[in-house]
Design an enzyme around this catalytic site. Structure first.
Site, PDB file in Angstrom:
ATOM      1  N   LYS A 105      31.507  40.820  59.969  1.00  0.00           N
ATOM      2  CA  LYS A 105      32.205  40.459  58.742  1.00  0.00           C
ATOM      3  C   LYS A 105      31.420  40.991  57.537  1.00  0.00           C
ATOM      4  O   LYS A 105      30.190  41.005  57.557  1.00  0.00           O
ATOM      5  CB  LYS A 105      32.305  38.934  58.693  1.00  0.00           C
ATOM      6  CG  LYS A 105      32.867  38.329  57.426  1.00  0.00           C
ATOM      7  CD  LYS A 105      32.805  36.809  57.551  1.00  0.00           C
ATOM      8  CE  LYS A 105      33.281  36.108  56.301  1.00  0.00           C
ATOM      9  NZ  LYS A 105      33.198  34.639  56.443  1.00  0.00           N
ATOM     10  N   SER A 143      37.351  32.782  54.894  1.00  0.00           N
ATOM     11  CA  SER A 143      37.028  34.083  54.337  1.00  0.00           C
ATOM     12  C   SER A 143      36.951  35.188  55.396  1.00  0.00           C
ATOM     13  O   SER A 143      36.912  36.362  55.066  1.00  0.00           O
ATOM     14  CB  SER A 143      35.705  34.016  53.574  1.00  0.00           C
ATOM     15  OG  SER A 143      34.633  33.644  54.407  1.00  0.00           O
ATOM     16  N   SER A 149      35.634  29.023  57.240  1.00  0.00           N
ATOM     17  CA  SER A 149      35.950  30.449  57.208  1.00  0.00           C
ATOM     18  C   SER A 149      36.119  31.099  58.572  1.00  0.00           C
ATOM     19  O   SER A 149      36.586  32.235  58.649  1.00  0.00           O
ATOM     20  CB  SER A 149      34.878  31.213  56.418  1.00  0.00           C
ATOM     21  OG  SER A 149      34.961  30.892  55.055  1.00  0.00           O
TER      22      SER A 149
END
Length: 514
Positions: A94, A172, A196
């Site tokens: 990520k 996220s 997230s």
């Protein structure tokens, strides 16, 4: 090495054949020499190049590194070396506080950091590559500094939901969830400070696992101790199957002296837990964690899904937690505490010569800057008052879990929202007539970042054609219970046919040309 039986031999054809193969299956076929790591990685790259333009899941592709690593993993197979549990399996990092030497780190799409490089490893990268044998293909899209439950930013724009490209993926870790749901790879990294991992897993119909605090080390610098004062931070897997997540946890978990909160002693066998019965377990069900307004479609899907545990022989009881504060009070506490951690990171960058809030303030959306101002006004006493509220949530969860093995809730209070196209997609401001914070107030996930309990989001079904997530929360350190319940639900309510919606969506001219 032998090519896959029935394959035409072209990367695109093999890409279609392997798109929804599990990590467990790919690793097994590589060990048996039915597939080579090189052709598996080439097939994943071909699918990314064909489909990523529509979902905007990947924001950096490290293809030269990936192909080099694939060749090295293939040599290890040929040489008969000991192979990791995910040897040759494609994965991704990520683009937030998640690092691989030489790769860019924009910290969630901050324009001034487009070419920023951090020459260090996060735990996910280090252990997936070195312990697991996985091959990392690139980095996936995130929200700026991870400070919202949607996935959008000014640098890369929004990630788009493979079930409906007009919708957001959730954040996220939205790029990772979109990549897994769209069959670009079987497993990707998520990190989780308020949900997230679980938020995008819920909206993209995949399985997201947030381990117990300390189970997977979190390598933070310069302040490793801040991970206890802020909402707890986690790294974990996003997958399409519970077994794949368990295999990843077998790779990721274990003590690391660099993390002062890393759990000592041997980790449990997470993969074995997925084969365990849940008969006789006591499961608490909260339809709203006492305080959240829940969209009717979400409530109906999760209310039906929880009955699967009764079919498996568990005892399910609807409960209240005794939460006395409003959901808006609680989301404000999360925002203040997490922003303090953000401010520390920004201050560290300023001392190193990059003053983002001074020289590049326009890179930050107004909602973020509002919480910067709120956190900057906080006194030490304000900080401890917020920690006291956090403790109230801990006591409420503990009270339920003292009498029950698991707590089940909706993951989110609403379905996926429309992308706005301006780099600043927000969640809803009102649900069922009740105002909520559009950044995080519709997420029933941040409660367990206050407390450190393990939690997963399981695909519970569809509402109006869009995925709905069900959250399973376990006692501290009882990750095996969460995995056992998740795997039982997967067997009784398999969700894998839902990916046909993603796989069969028409590709636009841009993708067809690639």
């Amino acid at each position: 090495m032998n090519r896959a039986q029935g394959s035409t031999g072209s990367p695109q054809a093999l890409s279609d054949d392997l798109a929804y193969a599990t990590a467990a299956e790919l690793a097994m076929r590589i060990r048996r020499r039915e597939l080579s790591p090189v052709e598996v990685v080439d097939a994943a790259i071909a699918r990314i190049e064909a489909r990523n333009p529509s979902v905007n899941a990947f924001v950096h592709l490290g293809l030269d590194d990936a192909r080099t690593q694939a060749r090295l993993t293939e040599r290890a197979v040929v040489a008969g070396e000991d192979l990791g549990p995910l040897h040759g399996v494609p994965s991704a990092l990520k683009d937030l506080f998640d690092f691989k030497p030489g790769w860019p780190a924009s910290l969630g799409g901050i324009r001034a950091l487009e070419n920023n490089v951090v020459n260090g490893y996060c735990a996910f990268c280090e252990r997936m590559e070195h312990r697991g044998g996985a091959v990392l293909l690139g980095k996936t899209n995130s929200s700026l500094m991870g400070f919202r439950g949607t996935c959008d930013n000014y640098l890369f724009g929004a990630s788009r939901n493979p079930f409906d490209l007009t919708k957001n993926t959730g954040g996220s870790s939205g790029g990772s969830a979109a990549a897994v749901a769209d069959g670009l790879l079987p497993i990707a990294e998520g990190s989780d400070a308020g949900g997230s991992i679980r938020i995008p897993s819920a909206w993209c119909g995949v399985y997201g696992y947030k381990p117990s605090f300390g189970r997977v080390p979190f390598l933070a610098s310069p302040n490793a101790f801040g991970n206890a004062d802020s909402p707890f931070l986690f790294e974990g897997p996003i997958t399409r199957t519970v077994e794949d997540a368990a295999i990843a946890l077998d790779v990721l978990a274990g003590y690391d002296a660099r993390d002062p909160f890393s759990l000592t002693g041997p980790a449990p066998d997470f993969t074995a837990a997925t084969r365990r019965s849940i008969r006789g377990l006591r499961i608490a069900y909260s339809p709203d964690l006492d305080v959240f307004p829940i969209d009717r479609g979400i409530a109906d899907v999760v209310g039906e899904a929880v009955r699967a545990f009764e079919e498996a022989g568990a005892h399910v009881e609807e409960v209240t937690l005794g939460i006395t504060r409003s959901q808006r009070e609680l989301s404000d506490v999360w925002s203040r505490l997490y922003m303090l951690l953000n401010l520390q990171a920004l201050d560290d960058m300023k001392r190193r010569g990059t003053d983002l809030l001074g020289d590049h303030r326009a890179d930050f959306p107004p909602e973020y800057l509002y919480w910067v101002e709120q956190a900057e006004r906080m006194s030490g006493l304000d900080f401890f008052r917020d920690q006291a509220v956090r403790t109230e949530v801990h006591h409420a969860l503990r009270g339920v879990l003292d009498d029950h093995d698991l707590l089940v809730t909706p993951t989110l209070a609403c379905p996926p929202v429309d992308n706005t196209g301006d780099g600043n997609t927000l969640g809803p401001s009102v649900i069922n007539g009740e105002p909520v914070d559009p950044l995080i107030g519709w997420c029933l996930t941040y409660f367990v970042n206050f407390t450190g309990h393990p939690a997963a989001s399981v695909p519970a079904g569809l509402s109006d054609g869009l995925p709905v997530g069900m959250q399973i929360i376990g006692r501290r350190d009882a990750d095996v219970d969460v995995l056992a319940a998740s795997a039982t639900f997967e067997r009784l309510r398999p969700w894998h046919r839902s990916y046909e919606i993603c796989a069969e969506r028409p590709l636009g001219p841009q993708e067809l040309a690639s």
